[in-house]
Design a protein around this motif. Structure first.
Motif, short mmCIF file in Angstrom:
data_model
loop_
_atom_site.label_atom_id
_atom_site.label_comp_id
_atom_site.label_asym_id
_atom_site.label_seq_id
_atom_site.Cartn_x
_atom_site.Cartn_y
_atom_site.Cartn_z
N GLU A 69 0.83 -1.21 0.00
CA GLU A 69 0.00 0.00 0.00
C GLU A 69 0.87 1.27 0.00
N GLU A 72 1.10 3.94 -3.23
CA GLU A 72 0.74 5.35 -3.01
C GLU A 72 1.93 6.26 -3.37
N ASN A 115 2.61 6.35 -7.17
CA ASN A 115 1.57 7.12 -7.85
C ASN A 115 1.77 8.62 -7.60
N ARG A 116 2.12 8.97 -6.37
CA ARG A 116 2.32 10.37 -6.02
C ARG A 116 3.56 10.94 -6.71
N CYS A 154 -2.13 0.01 -8.97
CA CYS A 154 -2.89 -0.39 -7.79
C CYS A 154 -2.20 -1.59 -7.13
#
Lengths: 382, 382
Positions: free
Chosen positions: A57, A61, A64-65, A72
């Protein structure tokens, strides 16, 4: 000390982080606080084959940031370090006798893995922007003429081991084009990208190809600690599922549940980004000292790369200084480097090259080791 | 919770240690004290491909003391758990299309590994003393007639997964004889031998064969914690050197330096033996409760093994109770077990078998789960 290091010597070969760059206090804080009774099974029992959920997770994140990847949880699995991931990919994608494509020079342990899997290794030379596309195309046409489809192209795209070179965006796009034309996978061993000292990063192969037929490896070995053996693999959900389910890659309860949970908690606590930022400064300083020492010590005829990140500088020696002779003389003075010969499919291609690592040795030794090498090379030209 | 466990259910399938059997305090003490600055590189940096030296030293000394093995440091390497070792051995010893020999039933994850390596798996049935030699010989003769030499025989020799059976000394000697005659290796997956509740242990294959052509795997997963992913491989020095050097098994700096150093320090501190002794009592109690509950709950026609150690009891169901129907009904009542079908090359052979694990669930659930199964089986006979 790294394996094979003689006490009192200057191991410029060692691609290890210097011990003072390991975040012992931060990790100890995590290990002391996070690991309480309700949480103990996550640290100590069998885990999920895909790896620690909280670490997955966090990485999804973060990627992606930082890069706008749009991945995902199904795109990522935790692995026991990136070299281990190269082995996994090789195991899963190839059979003995298959062909793979590499840079010349390329990461030594990867060549060792490919050789022991009895693969045909086709190498094309690099310049300052990475592999030379015309040469790679020549390889591909030759393979096609022999009726051989290469299984994958293996590359360290950023601050390559051993050369320190970063592949340009244009080259990456050209390779993706070729990968579609000739139907091969791209294995992107992206271990150094977080240690960028200056300039902007080109998008990853995974990003440029929109995740199609790319396996991208990452690791905490360079930005946290190699001894934790935690890395990650990003790929399409069906490829990740294939890896997780495969009996050939069985880990027995996921990659290192204990250290994966430690790394996850360390990252979620928010201190990792600051640590990476600090490391960038530390390694940049080491790089600068090494480049300055090279400038001051090397006789004419020696050239070297100017890495903008990572661990390594790659030297080209003049014809008067074959690397074998230099290695012997340097070792007599206690200086050890990585001979260029180990980084080529055909070792003779590296007979006038060597790799210096600025990541490990104490700073005075970094200067002194380079000075000793400079003197030896100068003497060999006399 | 183990992967796939439904909250509130009774997971009698889980071959995990119960969380209250994980030595959290002892490990925390070690991690807090041992890991100081001069020592940090051993925990956090790349290690030696053969594994943590201090752990190798401890294991060699312990095995020599407890079993009189007479091995040295060159006979042992640290690996990332024993399932991982089965994968390593398979990778190193076989090529697709080769044959391997197994017990029927056999460890499910091993079958999965062999299947995904595209091996021909030849199984012979077991009785209370292990694999039946006449049936194994029949397999070998059939393979020989087809011109196939099996690469290895895979066995969990003590408290076998799934049956709980321990192979007798005589059977072991007969297999060693056959291994010489037919030239195959014995892969001895000895994960449960430290959890013996009563009786004396037969000598290991490695011991009986004087180390010749035997790979013996061990693990801390059952006697310390699975999440540490630390096991070991014992073999002849040349085989160990082959594994350590192999590019196909590259770990990238040895198996889990951090947790290997933690385990080494835990063991050297002298508390491991006491912990194992305590665990034996805990698991024996669990075994006794399970056997008593089976005695009290099972209708006639159900038979089961009487394991003298380990984690598992193996049930044979009457013809009125096919395992598929029982599984469906049990799950409706929240009871999950491992269907016998997963432990056979030919799943239909396990259509009237199931494996109960007494290692994981709370004691009241152990009794209750067995009672529910007994009631369901009784009702199916009506």
């Amino acid at each position: 000390m790294p394996q094979g290091v003689v006490a009192g010597s200057i191991p410029l070969f060692a691609g290890h982080p210097s011990p003072d760059l390991l975040p012992i206090d931060g990790l100890q804080r995590i290990i002391r606080s996070a690991w309480d009774a309700p949480n103990v099974a996550r640290f100590l029992n069998y885990g999920d084959e895909q790896g620690d959920r909280q670490l997955i997770e966090f990485l999804v994140e973060r990627l992606n940031r930082a890069e706008g990847l749009g991945i995902c949880g199904e795109n990522l699995m935790i692995i026991g370090g990136s070299t281990w991931g190269v082995g996994m990919a090789t195991q899963q994608l190839t059979a003995p006798g298959d062909a793979v494509l590499v840079d010349a020079p390329s990461y030594r342990d990867a060549l060792h893995i490919f050789r022991d899997h009895r693969l045909e290794i086709c190498a094309a030379p690099i310049d300052d922007e990475g592999i030379i596309i015309a040469d790679l195309e020549r390889c591909l046409r030759k393979l096609a003429a022999d009726g051989v489809a290469p299984r994958f192209y293996y590359v360290v795209p950023n601050f390559q081991n051993p050369s320190g070179i970063t592949m340009s965006r244009e080259r990456r796009l050209a390779i993706i084009e070729l990968s579609r034309q000739y139907d091969f996978v791209i294995v992107e061993d992206d271990v150094y990208s977080d240690l960028r000292f200056e300039g902007a990063a080109p998008p990853s192969f995974f990003d440029l190809a929109r995740g199609e037929n790319v396996l991208r490896l990452g690791t905490f070995s360079k930005t946290l600690a190699p001894g934790l053996r935690i890395g990650w693999l990003i790929a399409s959900p069906d490829r990740i599922a294939g890896f997780v389910e495969s009996g050939m890659l069985r880990m027995g309860g996921g990659a290192n549940p204990f250290t994966a949970a430690v790394v996850a908690d360390y990252c979620h606590s928010g201190v990792w980004e600051a640590h990476v930022q600090w490391l960038r400064g530390q390694y940049r300083r080491r790089r600068d000292i090494a480049l300055k020492a090279l400038e001051a010590s090397m006789p004419s005829g020696v050239t070297w790369t100017q890495p903008r990140g990572g661990y390594f500088i790659w030297l080209r020696l003049p014809s008067s200084a074959p690397v074998d002779a230099l290695e012997e003389q340097a070792q007599e003075q206690g200086v050890y480097f990585a001979s260029g010969k180990g980084f080529y499919v055909n070792p003779a291609d590296g007979a006038h090259h060597l790799r210096l690592s600025f990541s490990f040795v104490p700073l005075p030794d970094l200067r002194k080791g380079i000075e000793i090498l400079g003197n030896l090379i100068a003497r060999m030209a006399e």
